[in-house]
Design an enzyme around this catalytic site. Structure first.
Site, PDB file in Angstrom:
ATOM      1  N   SER A  63       0.830  -1.211   0.000  1.00  0.00           N
ATOM      2  CA  SER A  63       0.000   0.000   0.000  1.00  0.00           C
ATOM      3  C   SER A  63       0.858   1.252   0.000  1.00  0.00           C
ATOM      4  O   SER A  63       1.972   1.256   0.547  1.00  0.00           O
ATOM      5  CB  SER A  63      -0.891   0.009   1.242  1.00  0.00           C
ATOM      6  OG  SER A  63      -1.546   1.261   1.358  1.00  0.00           O
ATOM      7  N   TYR A  86      -1.894   0.458  10.267  1.00  0.00           N
ATOM      8  CA  TYR A  86      -1.968  -0.206   8.964  1.00  0.00           C
ATOM      9  C   TYR A  86      -0.732   0.137   8.128  1.00  0.00           C
ATOM     10  O   TYR A  86      -0.081  -0.738   7.544  1.00  0.00           O
ATOM     11  CB  TYR A  86      -3.252   0.260   8.266  1.00  0.00           C
ATOM     12  CG  TYR A  86      -3.452  -0.198   6.844  1.00  0.00           C
ATOM     13  CD1 TYR A  86      -3.917  -1.478   6.563  1.00  0.00           C
ATOM     14  CD2 TYR A  86      -3.201   0.666   5.770  1.00  0.00           C
ATOM     15  CE1 TYR A  86      -4.131  -1.887   5.249  1.00  0.00           C
ATOM     16  CE2 TYR A  86      -3.414   0.265   4.456  1.00  0.00           C
ATOM     17  CZ  TYR A  86      -3.873  -1.005   4.196  1.00  0.00           C
ATOM     18  OH  TYR A  86      -4.084  -1.403   2.906  1.00  0.00           O
TER      19      TYR A  86
END
Lengths: 440, 243
Positions: B135, B148
């Site tokens: 990501s 995250y």
């Protein structure tokens, strides 16, 4: 808040957009308030917009079964027609009925009971639906067909999503030998000539494009495109080995909204005249690939932007056969005199159809686009008067501005449909901005 | 040539988009996910659209003790795609150590251990491609999603090291940084349209990256520029920003 406007971008509607992945999530949304299902957002007005809860059904898009013997496809409602063609045309199957865009979902096609250029011969899409599964106001999923829950089935075809949420369906595809259409383009100098071609045509498909700005002797001059699926024997030798392979069309985009000034009576008249003359030279027989024949506008993504920021309204009505000649002439004359009107005015001949609330009936259907402004909206009201005087009715998948009173006058079935909705507890549970406007 | 493609964490929208892209290209698919039986419709859909059969395998990204056996039992694929991930809820998770641990494990520990197992098998065979869906959040820690983001940063570093290790062993490693994607995971977020990819774009980008042997891809090119800028803001300034 999501933009829930339809393809015409008029009226603008904003609201809550949910993307359910199964019956349980649809049920949960329904528990919170009124909902309407939305497919790929290609209805023109506000049919698929509910500010309180619009369900984007593209999250339920599985193909579940295909019977290669009968051509019956079982699928979730969010499956795109484009994908059906991509999957099954190479195997020799094509949708038995298709609208003018392939960028629609099966659920949307059923809810609008779409028709194609072959309605006279093959009926509407509903005729090729074996069954639907509909989630009702009690959250129960019911299968409906001609033999089981047949009233629900009849009302769901053309019911604009107002009988519940269509979750699954089984549809029958049609055998074809190739991905090509044998087109025969005829030039009709006026409306009578165009209607004569429709009445005598023996082809499966027939559609006329005409110049709605032509006046006097040019009133209704048109290009009538007749078509049939080509057999392998119809193809040039070089194409016979791979009859389903057609050239891939390049997609273009409309990068910005056109300024309002770009569309005026002079540019439109010039465009229509030019289009007519250029294409009239191509008159006669030719082979056309399926994509160009059925979906010419799909190659231009976002073509709705050419009508500018204010959006546009499509006006589509059907007139009963006996009143078609007079009604069409009156509509065309009024439009031509107004100087408004569109690039594309389309005429088709529909065959007989009995249905609870579907659009088609035997006669002629006329469809045109108008950039929205106050003068156009009052022009459309005048067109409604002409339509009503000739016993015609409106296609709700295209509608964005019809009044409750005009609908009731045009279509006696509307009152019965609305009454059923109240009695069956559907009203208030399944509702769109359109159904609220029209009192359905 | 038909290749075997195993997709881990197959329930996610990005994983499904990869399944469609690789299925359409004619490859044989194995989908692995928790409660994999619920992917029956999705598997049937892939079979109807693209032909062939789709295998389903039960799999739990957090059950790290089972990962080596899981990889050993998988008829060794040509391509393995790890789309395992868990976004979490940063604000709530900050005060919840169990939730923080799950986010770290699902995005880093589980995927890393699993891909290590596949890497060993592919290295022994001398061929294969490993795709990790990481990501842009891992490119720099931000207040709004650093739990995250830090796990994804770890995963990105892991993929980078793995690529370095296997570069001369015939095994290729692709790092995918999708940027914003309109998925179930981000449904509740208000994402800017121009920066947000559809899942199908990610699927096609992954296929293309595998075919062309790319190392690190951003799905929409603009993200490479955005993250380049964000990475280069001095920490002294960055800590006071809210981006």
């Amino acid at each position: 808040m999501a933009d829930l406007s339809g393809w015409g971008r008029y009226p603008r509607v904003e609201g809550r957009l949910l993307r359910p992945r199964g019956a349980a999530e649809v049920r949960a949304a329904l528990a919170e308030g009124p909902v309407i299902a939305r497919g790929n957002g290609r209805s023109y007005g506000d049919s698929a917009a509910q500010p309180a809860g619009t369900l984007d059904m593209r999250g339920m898009a599985h193909m579940l079964d295909f019977d290669g013997r009968t051509g019956v496809l079982t699928a979730e409602a969010g499956v795109m027609l484009e994908d059906v063609i991509a999957t099954f045309l190479p195997r020799g199957w094509f949708p038995a009925v298709t609208p003018g865009t392939k960028l629609v979902t099966l659920g949307g096609m059923i809810a609008a009971d779409v028709h194609g250029k072959n309605h006279r011969r093959d009926g509407s899409f509903g005729r090729h639906v074996d069954w639907v599964e509909v989630l009702g106001p009690d959250g129960v999923v019911r299968r409906a067909s001609c033999s089981e829950n047949s009233e629900l089935f009849g009302r769901t075809l053309g019911g604009m999503g107002l009988t519940g949420v269509i979750l699954r369906c089984a549809i029958r595809l049609m055998r074809v030998e190739s991905g090509w259409i044998r087109q025969d383009m005829r030039v009709a100098p006026d409306l009578d000539a165009a209607m004569e071609i429709f009445e005598t045509a023996e082809s499966r498909y027939a559609v006329a494009w005409f110049d709605c700005l032509g006046q006097g002797a040019d009133l209704g001059r048109s290009l009538v495109m007749l078509g049939d699926h080509a057999d392998v024997a119809d193809l040039p030798a070089a194409r016979r080995a791979a009859p389903f392979v057609t050239p891939r069309r390049r997609r273009k985009r409309v990068p910005v909204d056109a300024p309002a000034i770009a569309l005026n009576r002079h540019t439109l008249r010039a465009f229509n005249s030019l289009y007519f003359r250029v294409n009239a030279r191509k008159a006669g027989p030719s082979l056309v690939d399926w994509d160009s024949y059925f979906y010419p506008l799909d190659a231009i993504l976002d073509w709705n932007r050419i009508y500018g920021r204010r959006g546009f309204a499509q006006y589509q009505v059907v007139l009963p056969l006996e009143a078609s000649r007079g009604g069409l002439a009156a509509l065309l004359r009024t439009i031509a005199t107004s100087g408004r009107g569109s690039f594309l005015a389309v005429l088709k001949r529909l065959g007989p159809q009995e249905s609870a609330f579907s659009f088609p009936m035997e006669g002629y259907t006329l469809a045109l686009d108008f950039p929205v402004d106050p003068a156009v909206l009052s022009l459309l009201d005048r067109l409604d008067d002409i339509t009503l005087a000739h016993g015609g009715r409106h296609y709700l998948a295209k509608d964005s501005r019809l009044s409750r009173e005009a609908l009731r006058k045009a279509d006696p079935r509307a009152a019965a449909f609305a009454a059923h909705r109240r009695e069956a507890g559907l009203a208030g549970r399944f509702a769109s901005a359109q159904s609220e406007r029209l009192g359905l | 040539m038909t290749q075997k493609v195993t997709i881990l964490g197959a329930r996610s929208d990005i994983a499904m988009a990869c399944a469609h892209a690789f299925g359409q290209a004619g490859h044989a698919l194995t989908l692995a996910a928790r409660d994999v039986g619920t992917l029956g419709d999705a598997a049937r859909d892939l079979e109807i659209r693209y032909g062939g059969t789709v295998a389903l395998r039960e799999f739990d990204a957090l059950a790290i003790d089972d990962h080596a056996a899981f990889a050993a039992d998988d008829v060794l694929p040509d391509v393995v795609i790890c789309a395992v991930g868990l976004l979490g809820d940063q604000k709530a998770d900050e005060a919840d150590s169990a939730a923080t641990r799950d986010v770290l494990r699902a995005n880093f520990e589980g995927p890393a251990i699993l891909l290590n197992a596949y890497a060993a098998l592919m290295e022994a065979r001398g061929s294969g491609t490993i795709v990790g869906i990481s990501s842009v959040a891992g490119d720099r820690g931000r207040a709004t999603n650093y739990i995250y983001g830090s796990a994804k940063a770890g995963f990105t570093a892991f993929l980078s090291g793995l690529r370095n290790r296997l570069a001369r062993k015939g095994v290729h490693v692709v790092t995918v940084k999708p940027g914003f994607v309109a998925t179930r995971m981000t449904q509740h977020l208000d994402l800017p349209g121009a920066l947000t990819a559809e899942p199908a774009e990610v699927g096609h980008a992954v296929l293309k990256a595998v075919v062309k042997g790319r190392d690190v891809i951003y799905v929409r090119a603009v993200w490479r520029i955005i993250m380049g800028l964000i990475r280069n803001i001095p920490e002294r300034v960055f800590k006071k920003l809210s981006i």
